[in-house]
Design a protein around this motif. Structure first.
Motif, PDB file in Angstrom:
ATOM      1  N   GLU A 157       4.045  -5.431 -16.214  1.00  0.00           N
ATOM      2  CA  GLU A 157       3.434  -6.705 -15.828  1.00  0.00           C
ATOM      3  C   GLU A 157       4.304  -7.515 -14.873  1.00  0.00           C
ATOM      4  O   GLU A 157       3.808  -8.375 -14.156  1.00  0.00           O
ATOM      5  N   ASP A 158       5.607  -7.223 -14.836  1.00  0.00           N
ATOM      6  CA  ASP A 158       6.499  -7.934 -13.915  1.00  0.00           C
ATOM      7  C   ASP A 158       6.644  -7.216 -12.582  1.00  0.00           C
ATOM      8  O   ASP A 158       7.360  -7.694 -11.707  1.00  0.00           O
ATOM      9  N   GLY A 159       6.016  -6.054 -12.449  1.00  0.00           N
ATOM     10  CA  GLY A 159       6.109  -5.297 -11.206  1.00  0.00           C
ATOM     11  C   GLY A 159       7.263  -4.318 -11.171  1.00  0.00           C
ATOM     12  O   GLY A 159       7.505  -3.677 -10.148  1.00  0.00           O
ATOM     13  N   ASN A 160       7.973  -4.174 -12.280  1.00  0.00           N
ATOM     14  CA  ASN A 160       9.085  -3.230 -12.334  1.00  0.00           C
ATOM     15  C   ASN A 160       8.558  -1.812 -12.521  1.00  0.00           C
ATOM     16  O   ASN A 160       7.607  -1.580 -13.265  1.00  0.00           O
ATOM     17  N   PRO A 161       9.197  -0.839 -11.860  1.00  0.00           N
ATOM     18  CA  PRO A 161       8.726   0.545 -12.006  1.00  0.00           C
ATOM     19  C   PRO A 161       8.997   1.085 -13.406  1.00  0.00           C
ATOM     20  O   PRO A 161      10.042   0.839 -13.988  1.00  0.00           O
ATOM     21  N   VAL A 162       8.009   1.800 -13.933  1.00  0.00           N
ATOM     22  CA  VAL A 162       8.132   2.473 -15.233  1.00  0.00           C
ATOM     23  C   VAL A 162       7.863   3.942 -14.968  1.00  0.00           C
ATOM     24  O   VAL A 162       6.766   4.318 -14.558  1.00  0.00           O
ATOM     25  N   PHE A 163       8.875   4.763 -15.193  1.00  0.00           N
ATOM     26  CA  PHE A 163       8.753   6.178 -14.895  1.00  0.00           C
ATOM     27  C   PHE A 163       8.100   6.907 -16.058  1.00  0.00           C
ATOM     28  O   PHE A 163       8.429   6.679 -17.213  1.00  0.00           O
ATOM     29  N   ALA A 164       7.178   7.775 -15.731  1.00  0.00           N
ATOM     30  CA  ALA A 164       6.494   8.581 -16.746  1.00  0.00           C
ATOM     31  C   ALA A 164       7.476   9.611 -17.287  1.00  0.00           C
ATOM     32  O   ALA A 164       8.414  10.003 -16.596  1.00  0.00           O
TER      33      ALA A 164
ATOM     34  N   ILE B  99       0.840  -1.205   0.000  1.00  0.00           N
ATOM     35  CA  ILE B  99       0.000   0.000   0.000  1.00  0.00           C
ATOM     36  C   ILE B  99       0.872   1.250   0.000  1.00  0.00           C
ATOM     37  O   ILE B  99       0.634   2.196  -0.774  1.00  0.00           O
ATOM     38  N   TYR B 100       1.887   1.282   0.862  1.00  0.00           N
ATOM     39  CA  TYR B 100       2.780   2.437   0.925  1.00  0.00           C
ATOM     40  C   TYR B 100       3.486   2.637  -0.420  1.00  0.00           C
ATOM     41  O   TYR B 100       3.592   3.758  -0.924  1.00  0.00           O
ATOM     42  N   THR B 101       3.982   1.545  -1.014  1.00  0.00           N
ATOM     43  CA  THR B 101       4.695   1.634  -2.292  1.00  0.00           C
ATOM     44  C   THR B 101       3.787   2.171  -3.388  1.00  0.00           C
ATOM     45  O   THR B 101       4.190   3.043  -4.172  1.00  0.00           O
ATOM     46  N   ARG B 102       2.567   1.687  -3.475  1.00  0.00           N
ATOM     47  CA  ARG B 102       1.633   2.154  -4.513  1.00  0.00           C
ATOM     48  C   ARG B 102       1.303   3.636  -4.336  1.00  0.00           C
ATOM     49  O   ARG B 102       1.252   4.386  -5.305  1.00  0.00           O
ATOM     50  N   ARG B 103       1.084   4.063  -3.114  1.00  0.00           N
ATOM     51  CA  ARG B 103       0.783   5.486  -2.879  1.00  0.00           C
ATOM     52  C   ARG B 103       1.982   6.352  -3.229  1.00  0.00           C
ATOM     53  O   ARG B 103       1.845   7.415  -3.844  1.00  0.00           O
TER      54      ARG B 103
END
Length: 102
Positions: A35-42, A20-24
Motif C-alpha cells: 500500500e505504500d508503493g514498496n516492492p514486494v518480491f514473490a 508504466i515502465y516500472t509496472r511492466r
C-alpha cells in the motif's frame, strides 16, 4: 500556455511513462507493490535445487530422530536391565558349558 504550465505538463508525462515502465518491469519479475508503493518480491519458483535441499534437510531430520532414539533407548532403565539380564544369562551359559566339558 505559459512556461511553468508546460514544465508541469512535461513532468507529469515523464512521471507517467516511468510509472508504466516500472509496472511492466515489475510484472515480468513477479514483483507486487504494497500500500505504500514498496516492492514486494514473490517467493522464488520451486526449482530442482530447492527441492533437493528440502529433501536433504528432511533426511537429516530423520537421521537426528534415529540418533536421538538410539541415545535415549540405550540409556533407559529397561535397556540397562535387559543388558544386565542378558549378561547374566550369557555368564550362566558359559558356566554351564564349562561344567559340561568336565
Amino acid at each position: 500556455m505559459t512556461g511553468w504550465a508546460l514544465v508541469a505538463l512535461v513532468g507529469i508525462v515523464i512521471w507517467g511513462i516511468v510509472q508504466i515502465y516500472t509496472r511492466r518491469h515489475d510484472h515480468t519479475l513477479g514483483v507486487t507493490r504494497d500500500e505504500d508503493g514498496n516492492p514486494v518480491f514473490a517467493p522464488s519458483r520451486d526449482d530442482g535445487e530447492s527441492r533437493e535441499m528440502r529433501r536433504e534437510v528432511e533426511n537429516l531430520r530423520e537421521r537426528i530422530r534415529v540418533l536421538e532414539r538410539i541415545a535415549t533407548d540405550n540409556n533407559s532403565l529397561d535397556a540397562r536391565e535387559t543388558r544386565r539380564l542378558s549378561a547374566e544369562i550369557d555368564a550362566l551359559r558359559t558356566e554351564d558349558e564349562k561344567h559340561d566339558k568336565d
